[in-house]
Scaffold this active site. Structure first.
Site, PDB file in Angstrom:
ATOM      1  N   ARG A  95       6.158   3.438   7.627  1.00  0.00           N
ATOM      2  CA  ARG A  95       5.027   2.718   8.348  1.00  0.00           C
ATOM      3  C   ARG A  95       5.357   3.191   9.760  1.00  0.00           C
ATOM      4  O   ARG A  95       4.598   2.834  10.634  1.00  0.00           O
ATOM      5  CB  ARG A  95       5.284   1.086   8.301  1.00  0.00           C
ATOM      6  CG  ARG A  95       4.479   0.892   7.019  1.00  0.00           C
ATOM      7  CD  ARG A  95       4.551  -0.788   6.675  1.00  0.00           C
ATOM      8  NE  ARG A  95       6.030  -1.185   6.307  1.00  0.00           N
ATOM      9  CZ  ARG A  95       6.170  -2.377   5.860  1.00  0.00           C
ATOM     10  NH1 ARG A  95       5.605  -3.296   6.224  1.00  0.00           N
ATOM     11  NH2 ARG A  95       7.652  -2.551   5.407  1.00  0.00           N
ATOM     12  N   LYS A 191      -9.370  -5.743  11.732  1.00  0.00           N
ATOM     13  CA  LYS A 191      -8.382  -7.165  11.953  1.00  0.00           C
ATOM     14  C   LYS A 191      -7.958  -6.846  13.132  1.00  0.00           C
ATOM     15  O   LYS A 191      -7.608  -5.807  13.710  1.00  0.00           O
ATOM     16  CB  LYS A 191      -7.274  -7.119  10.723  1.00  0.00           C
ATOM     17  CG  LYS A 191      -6.397  -5.793  10.635  1.00  0.00           C
ATOM     18  CD  LYS A 191      -5.178  -6.147   9.789  1.00  0.00           C
ATOM     19  CE  LYS A 191      -4.496  -4.966   9.581  1.00  0.00           C
ATOM     20  NZ  LYS A 191      -3.322  -5.240   8.463  1.00  0.00           N
ATOM     21  N   ASP A 217      -5.369   0.021  -0.624  1.00  0.00           N
ATOM     22  CA  ASP A 217      -4.225   0.269   0.450  1.00  0.00           C
ATOM     23  C   ASP A 217      -2.974   0.735  -0.309  1.00  0.00           C
ATOM     24  O   ASP A 217      -2.946   0.973  -1.497  1.00  0.00           O
ATOM     25  CB  ASP A 217      -3.973  -1.277   0.848  1.00  0.00           C
ATOM     26  CG  ASP A 217      -3.541  -1.178   2.530  1.00  0.00           C
ATOM     27  OD1 ASP A 217      -3.375   0.256   2.995  1.00  0.00           O
ATOM     28  OD2 ASP A 217      -3.484  -1.980   3.134  1.00  0.00           O
ATOM     29  N   ASP A 221       2.837  -6.052   1.548  1.00  0.00           N
ATOM     30  CA  ASP A 221       4.249  -6.636   2.021  1.00  0.00           C
ATOM     31  C   ASP A 221       4.076  -8.148   1.781  1.00  0.00           C
ATOM     32  O   ASP A 221       4.344  -8.587   0.814  1.00  0.00           O
ATOM     33  CB  ASP A 221       4.247  -6.286   3.442  1.00  0.00           C
ATOM     34  CG  ASP A 221       5.710  -6.505   3.918  1.00  0.00           C
ATOM     35  OD1 ASP A 221       6.529  -7.062   3.008  1.00  0.00           O
ATOM     36  OD2 ASP A 221       6.190  -5.955   4.872  1.00  0.00           O
ATOM     37  N   GLY A 224      -0.657 -11.233   3.449  1.00  0.00           N
ATOM     38  CA  GLY A 224      -1.464 -11.882   4.257  1.00  0.00           C
ATOM     39  C   GLY A 224      -2.821 -11.016   4.670  1.00  0.00           C
ATOM     40  O   GLY A 224      -3.843 -11.569   4.456  1.00  0.00           O
TER      41      GLY A 224
END
Length: 308
Positions: A95, A191, A217, A221, A224
């Site tokens: 990431r 978002k 995706d 994780d 949320g």
């Protein structure tokens, strides 16, 4: 042809067994010694001299599993293996692939440097957070596509009025590639984050009224984003919402959020083993996928069909 030896790191033993079985041989014999302070030292209990060695280990949690894997590579090189190939189904720190604000590290590049510094000959991985991470390496990288195993399952559901959704703007390319396999359209959940793992707001770009939606995706994780997106899509008139995720990190409150969400099911792979059971989660193995890739690497055949 060189002899092939497949070994498992401690974080991916179950997946490694599936890969070895699909390849047609048993896992090699490896011991991981641990000292009282948790320092570790791997050792091979069989000869790997002149062999094509494949070391299977996902780096989640990243730091300790990465260190274990690097020690395994070093041990194999010092034991005169012909080639040492890392099979890293999930690459930790992926990431952190760019400087998105001042004075931060690029963790993916650091990991790439570490992997190469111990003499790794090849990296085989699946669904990197950003495909460009391959450019951080100066060794061959086989970047497999998780959709190779998850898309057939979605097709088997025979869903009508199917549309795919990206849970954020950054995942549009991945979602569009997945949707292309079905000849379907996509929508985007845009978002805004306050900070990592905390969403400030989200809106849907596109119409999902009367549609069966599949969120796509690379990883989940704390869940949320995916759960908020599912709830919002249902509010916007979707008939059902599923999610297809390659890497199930599922940290903290993730399982509770998934159970309480509007998701019909969460489809994941076994690049990372689940830490607890969840009736809403369906696991599809990438064992055959990696075994196929290993076989083609050994026989010098193309593996482009596994990542294109």
């Amino acid at each position: 042809m060189k002899q092939v030896r497949i070994f498992a790191g401690s974080a991916s033993s179950a997946l490694a067994e599936r890969i070895a079985a699909a390849y047609g041989q048993s896992l090699g014999d490896l011991t991981l010694q641990r000292f009282a302070d948790t320092e570790m030292g791997p050792s091979f209990n069989e000869s790997v001299r002149g062999c094509e060695v494949f070391l299977i280990q996902s780096t989640y949690p990243p730091a300790e599993n990465l260190m274990e894997l690097m020690l395994m590579v070093d041990a194999a090189k010092r034991a005169s293996a012909h080639k040492v190939n890392i099979v890293m189904p999930y690459m930790g720190y992926a990431r952190q692939d760019r400087k998105d604000k001042p004075r931060v590290s690029i963790g993916a590049k650091v990991v790439a440097n570490i992997i190469q510094s111990v003499g790794t000959d090849r990296l085989m991985t699946c669904e990197l957070h950003a495909g460009q991470i391959q450019g951080f390496f100066d060794i061959p990288v086989d970047h497999l596509d998780g959709a190779t195993v998850t898309a057939p399952y979605i097709k088997s559901l025979n869903l009508e009025n199917l549309i795919f959704a990206s849970p954020d703007v950054g995942g549009v390319v991945r979602t569009r590639a997945f949707a292309k396999k079905f000849g379907a359209e996509i929508v985007v959940c845009d978002k805004t984050r306050l900070r990592a793992n905390e969403i400030a707001s989200m809106q849907v770009i596109g119409d999902v009224t009367g549609m069966n939606v599949v969120l796509v995706d690379d990883m989940v994780d704390t869940a949320g984003t995916i759960c908020k997106a599912a709830d919002l899509l249902m509010e916007r008139g979707a008939l059902s919402v599923r999610a297809v995720i390659t890497h199930p990190l599922l940290s903290g409150p993730a399982h509770e959020r998934i159970r309480a969400s509007a998701l019909t099911e969460l489809v994941v792979t076994d690049t990372i083993p689940l830490q607890q059971e969840n009736d809403k989660i369906r696991v599809i193995s990438v064992g055959d996928l990696f075994a196929h890739a290993i076989r083609n690497v050994v026989t010098h055949e193309s593996i482009s069909s596994l990542f294109v």
